[in-house]
Scaffold this motif. Structure first.
Motif: not given
Length: 322
Positions: A113-118
């Motif tokens: 999720f961190d990478s998708w949001i970024r």
């Protein structure tokens, strides 16, 4: 002779059907690209990818759609995660208008999720909707098991609409959402943080919706000084923190709606001088299953009503009309 005529007619019918089908495909190929993107914006990404086989022009259009909607799919979770990763990895978009992710979250999924949001923020996403579904069906998940939002999401200058469901916000965070207009929070937990700090960091906020949100200690202080803030909706429950309390200070709010299952003596509502419309739908004034609450509950409600008695449009649920 008659049988031969029937055969010819059948062949002609199949030929006409093929011609009509080819004409339909031609129409699809001739559709302007903005219209194609608008049509696809109503579909999930799984269906958008499927649509690529309908017409030649649509074959690679899924790589550049501006609205990404990832909903739960009937496949193993690792394959679902891989599907999202591949869609984003093959991205050809310079900007994302909207991204929606509905996902059965577990603790080990945080880095995804961190990478998708970024990714979305680097494409200057305008609308971001994150819905973290309960991982174990039939079991309530405590806030400390929720997904913790990364701090960088709160410094976005492109977000105008943000919807968060079942996650928690750590502290301290330097909130700065300069373009945000609509904020919707459902079961969002503020760990040693203040929702008022988040609100004050959104100078252009117009609409705020809070559903079963809380903070460390069970007290939610909602102080709204934003001049442009016009709509406030709060749905409160006592299923996690029975003694939770709520204090609202919003002098510029025009429309206010409150749905609650918390006793009225736990509320402080004041300074709503700009209010034009108010709605109260509460389920505990007379208790559950005929149980009655102390007199203080009714007194607290009367005090709140006096604060909003001047509004043009006042709506009360049946428990107040006795």
């Amino acid at each position: 002779m008659e049988g031969r005529t029937i055969t010819i007619k059948r062949q002609k019918t199949k030929l006409e059907a093929q011609i009509l089908e080819d004409e339909k495909l031609d129409y699809l190929n001739e559709l302007p690209e903005p219209l194609v993107h608008h049509v696809l914006s109503y579909l999930t990404m799984k269906d958008v990818v499927r649509m690529s086989v309908i017409a030649k022009k649509w074959r690679y259009v899924w790589l550049s759609v501006a609205c990404l909607n990832f909903s739960p799919m009937k496949m193993p979770k690792d394959k679902e995660t891989d599907f999202i990763e591949q869609c984003l990895r093959r991205d050809e978009r310079s900007k994302i208008q909207k991204m929606v992710i509905t996902y059965y979250y577990q603790r080990g999924d945080a880095h995804h999720f961190d990478s998708w949001i970024r990714f979305a923020l680097t494409r200057n996403v305008e609308e971001l909707h994150l819905n973290f579904i309960e991982g174990c069906r039939g079991r309530k998940r405590l806030p400390y098991n929720y997904y913790r939002l990364p701090d960088f999401i709160f410094s976005s200058t492109s977000l105008t609409v943000l919807t968060l469901k079942r996650c928690f916000i750590g502290s301290p965070i330097n909130f700065k959402l300069s373009s945000l207009k609509i904020l919707t929070l459902k079961r969002v937990y503020f760990f040693k943080g203040s929702i008022s700090d988040l609100i004050s960091s959104c100078p252009n906020l117009e609409c705020l919706s809070l559903t079963v949100c809380n903070s460390h200690g069970g007290h939610l202080d909602v102080s709204i000084m934003n001049v442009g803030m016009k709509i406030l909706k709060i749905h409160d429950k006592s299923d996690i923190y029975p003694s939770s309390s709520l204090e609202i200070y919003a002098p510029f709010i025009v429309s206010f709606k409150l749905v609650t299952e918390v006793r009225w003596e736990n509320y402080v509502i004041k300074k709503m001088g700009s209010l034009e419309s108010a709605s109260f739908d509460c389920k505990v004034l007379h208790g559950y299953f005929g149980q009655s609450y102390p007199e203080e509950t009714g007194c607290a409600f009367d005090k709140t009503i006096k604060e909003v008695a001047y509004v043009k449009d006042l709506s009360l649920c049946g428990c107040y009309v006795q």
